[in-house]
Write a protein that holds these residues in place. Structure first.
Motif, PDB file in Angstrom:
ATOM      1  N   ILE A 154      12.548  10.907  -0.385  1.00 34.64           N
ATOM      2  CA  ILE A 154      12.073  10.101  -1.372  1.00 34.64           C
ATOM      3  C   ILE A 154      10.676   9.701  -1.051  1.00 34.64           C
ATOM      4  N   ARG A 155       9.973   9.926  -2.016  1.00 33.78           N
ATOM      5  CA  ARG A 155       8.663   9.642  -2.168  1.00 33.78           C
ATOM      6  C   ARG A 155       8.047   8.942  -3.207  1.00 33.78           C
ATOM      7  N   LEU A 156       7.016   8.143  -2.995  1.00 28.40           N
ATOM      8  CA  LEU A 156       6.395   7.199  -4.041  1.00 28.40           C
ATOM      9  C   LEU A 156       5.487   8.287  -4.998  1.00 28.40           C
ATOM     10  N   ALA A 157       5.974   8.107  -6.129  1.00 24.89           N
ATOM     11  CA  ALA A 157       4.946   8.975  -7.177  1.00 24.89           C
ATOM     12  C   ALA A 157       3.566   8.230  -7.232  1.00 24.89           C
ATOM     13  N   TYR A 158       2.704   8.952  -7.580  1.00 22.79           N
ATOM     14  CA  TYR A 158       1.364   8.495  -7.943  1.00 22.79           C
ATOM     15  C   TYR A 158       0.696   9.049  -9.032  1.00 22.79           C
ATOM     16  N   ASP A 159      -0.096   8.725  -9.642  1.00 24.33           N
ATOM     17  CA  ASP A 159      -0.826   9.068 -10.888  1.00 24.33           C
ATOM     18  C   ASP A 159      -1.539  10.431 -10.538  1.00 24.33           C
ATOM     19  N   GLY A 160      -1.118  11.570 -11.220  1.00 17.56           N
ATOM     20  CA  GLY A 160      -1.685  12.743 -11.183  1.00 17.56           C
ATOM     21  C   GLY A 160      -0.739  13.647 -10.303  1.00 17.56           C
ATOM     22  N   LEU A 161       0.040  13.347  -9.637  1.00 15.11           N
ATOM     23  CA  LEU A 161       1.114  13.985  -8.853  1.00 15.11           C
ATOM     24  C   LEU A 161       1.833  15.019  -9.772  1.00 15.11           C
ATOM     25  N   LYS A 162       1.969  16.285  -9.254  1.00 11.62           N
ATOM     26  CA  LYS A 162       2.517  17.255 -10.148  1.00 11.62           C
ATOM     27  C   LYS A 162       3.771  17.905  -9.188  1.00 11.62           C
ATOM     28  N   VAL A 163       4.948  17.932  -9.925  1.00 13.25           N
ATOM     29  CA  VAL A 163       6.302  18.324  -9.096  1.00 13.25           C
ATOM     30  C   VAL A 163       6.787  19.597 -10.207  1.00 13.25           C
ATOM     31  N   GLU A 164       7.165  20.498  -9.252  1.00 15.60           N
ATOM     32  CA  GLU A 164       7.901  21.953  -9.901  1.00 15.60           C
ATOM     33  C   GLU A 164       9.375  21.179  -9.525  1.00 15.60           C
ATOM     34  N   VAL A 165      10.242  21.651 -10.613  1.00 18.30           N
ATOM     35  CA  VAL A 165      11.569  21.473 -10.879  1.00 18.30           C
ATOM     36  C   VAL A 165      12.362  22.744 -11.019  1.00 18.30           C
ATOM     37  N   ARG A 173       0.858  -1.152   0.154  1.00 17.97           N
ATOM     38  CA  ARG A 173      -0.216  -0.037   0.065  1.00 17.97           C
ATOM     39  C   ARG A 173       0.798   1.189   0.076  1.00 17.97           C
ATOM     40  N   HIS A 174       0.347   2.173  -0.711  1.00 16.84           N
ATOM     41  CA  HIS A 174       1.197   3.371  -0.824  1.00 16.84           C
ATOM     42  C   HIS A 174       1.644   4.174   0.335  1.00 16.84           C
ATOM     43  N   GLN A 175       0.504   4.161   1.229  1.00 11.24           N
ATOM     44  CA  GLN A 175       0.820   4.832   2.619  1.00 11.24           C
ATOM     45  C   GLN A 175       1.727   4.084   3.466  1.00 11.24           C
ATOM     46  N   ALA A 176       1.667   2.908   3.351  1.00 11.31           N
ATOM     47  CA  ALA A 176       2.254   2.188   4.456  1.00 11.31           C
ATOM     48  C   ALA A 176       3.830   2.263   3.831  1.00 11.31           C
ATOM     49  N   VAL A 177       4.098   1.946   2.763  1.00 13.83           N
ATOM     50  CA  VAL A 177       5.312   2.229   2.139  1.00 13.83           C
ATOM     51  C   VAL A 177       6.136   3.370   2.315  1.00 13.83           C
ATOM     52  N   GLU A 178       5.558   4.374   1.893  1.00 16.09           N
ATOM     53  CA  GLU A 178       6.035   5.778   1.913  1.00 16.09           C
ATOM     54  C   GLU A 178       6.323   6.044   3.284  1.00 16.09           C
ATOM     55  N   ALA A 179       5.559   5.398   4.336  1.00 14.18           N
ATOM     56  CA  ALA A 179       5.908   5.910   5.701  1.00 14.18           C
ATOM     57  C   ALA A 179       7.380   5.540   6.055  1.00 14.18           C
ATOM     58  N   ASP A 180       7.871   4.516   5.491  1.00 12.68           N
ATOM     59  CA  ASP A 180       9.190   4.027   5.882  1.00 12.68           C
ATOM     60  C   ASP A 180      10.409   4.439   4.952  1.00 12.68           C
ATOM     61  N   LEU A 181      10.051   5.465   4.002  1.00 14.71           N
ATOM     62  CA  LEU A 181      10.947   6.081   3.339  1.00 14.71           C
ATOM     63  C   LEU A 181      11.615   7.369   4.046  1.00 14.71           C
ATOM     64  N   PRO A 182      12.999   7.432   3.539  1.00 13.62           N
ATOM     65  CA  PRO A 182      13.464   8.729   3.908  1.00 13.62           C
ATOM     66  C   PRO A 182      12.612   9.773   3.302  1.00 13.62           C
ATOM     67  N   SER A 183      12.642  11.030   4.015  1.00 17.70           N
ATOM     68  CA  SER A 183      11.846  12.037   3.712  1.00 17.70           C
ATOM     69  C   SER A 183      11.911  12.688   2.434  1.00 17.70           C
TER      70      SER A 183
END
Length: 255
Positions: free
Chosen positions: A244-255, A232-242
């Motif tokens: 590093i995030r899991l991408a998800y459909d529709g996510l927009k990122v400014e670079v 599950r996205h929520q569970a996996v992301e909780a254990d990642l370094p701050s």
């Protein structure tokens, strides 16, 4: 630069047909993943990397009304199957679509979409202009936007990622050589595939992807090409370094 994740799933998508695991049954929209693709808006240009079988749905969902060019990472169907749907942009923009890829990839497109390249074309077929990427060690130009190829290996298949300014995108890889690792350094954002926890013949596991990212040390990183086996996205992301995030459909990122 704005990057929109059009799809973040593996070749079968999430949910996978017939599967009843907790991820495939999840009501969290972040666990519902179309096949992997990104939209990049940079220097007034609209670019898409890979047009998989969900391309039409992704364009509609992301409200992409103009497309300047299409770049391919490699020739697998979950990255190319939606090529026919660039017809809508042909009709609207009244021009051929520039398509960039390695010669091997473009040859595969010509075989699988032979009607697009026929001498006598059926009315209304997609119109493309092929641009071979002949070298993986020098940048090439996409309508005024410099793009640096990023060589990686997908088991025994050479694939390309791309660096555009401070943004690096690499998917479908399980080995990255020293030259590419150097090109990743200093990036603002790196997107990298992380299929699942268990070893896989042609994709990075979550742990392997994290190791690559820690070595490259970007400001931020996002994981993509995710299968239902990752969890599950929520569970996996909780254990990642701050950073590093899991991408998800529709996510927009400014670079």
């Amino acid at each position: 630069m704005q990057v929109t994740f059009l799809g973040t799933g593996t070749s079968s998508g999430v949910p996978m047909i017939g599967c009843t695991c907790e991820v495939c049954r999840s009501l969290d929209h972040r666990d519902q993943r179309l096949r992997v693709s990104v939209h990049v808006q940079v220097d007034g240009r609209s670019l898409v990397i890979d047009s998989g079988p969900d391309f039409r749905q992704q364009m509609l969902r992301a409200h992409v009304t103009h497309l300047d060019a299409l770049l391919f990472t490699h020739e697998h169907k979950d990255h190319t199957a939606g090529l026919d749907d660039i017809r809508a942009f042909n009709f609207r923009q009244k021009t051929d679509m520039p398509v960039f890829g390695e010669p091997r990839v473009l040859a595969q497109l010509q075989q699988e979409f032979s009607y697009i390249f026929a001498e006598h074309k059926y009315p209304g077929v997609p119109r493309v202009r092929l641009h071979p990427i002949e070298r993986d060690d020098v940048p090439f130009d996409v309508l005024g936007v410099p793009v640096q190829p990023l060589r990686a290996m997908h088991h025994k298949l050479p694939v390309l990622g791309y660096r555009i300014g401070g943004f690096c995108y690499l998917t479908d890889a399980n080995h990255i050589g020293l030259e590419t690792r150097e090109l990743l350094r200093g990036a603002d954002v790196i997107v990298l595939n992380a299929l699942r926890h268990e070893q896989h013949i042609s994709h990075f596991t979550l742990a392997q992807a994290i190791n690559v990212l820690e070595d490259a040390a970007p400001k931020r990183a996002y994981l993509t090409h995710i299968s239902h086996q990752l969890g599950r996205h929520q569970a996996v992301e909780a254990d990642l370094p701050s950073w590093i995030r899991l991408a998800y459909d529709g996510l927009k990122v400014e670079v």
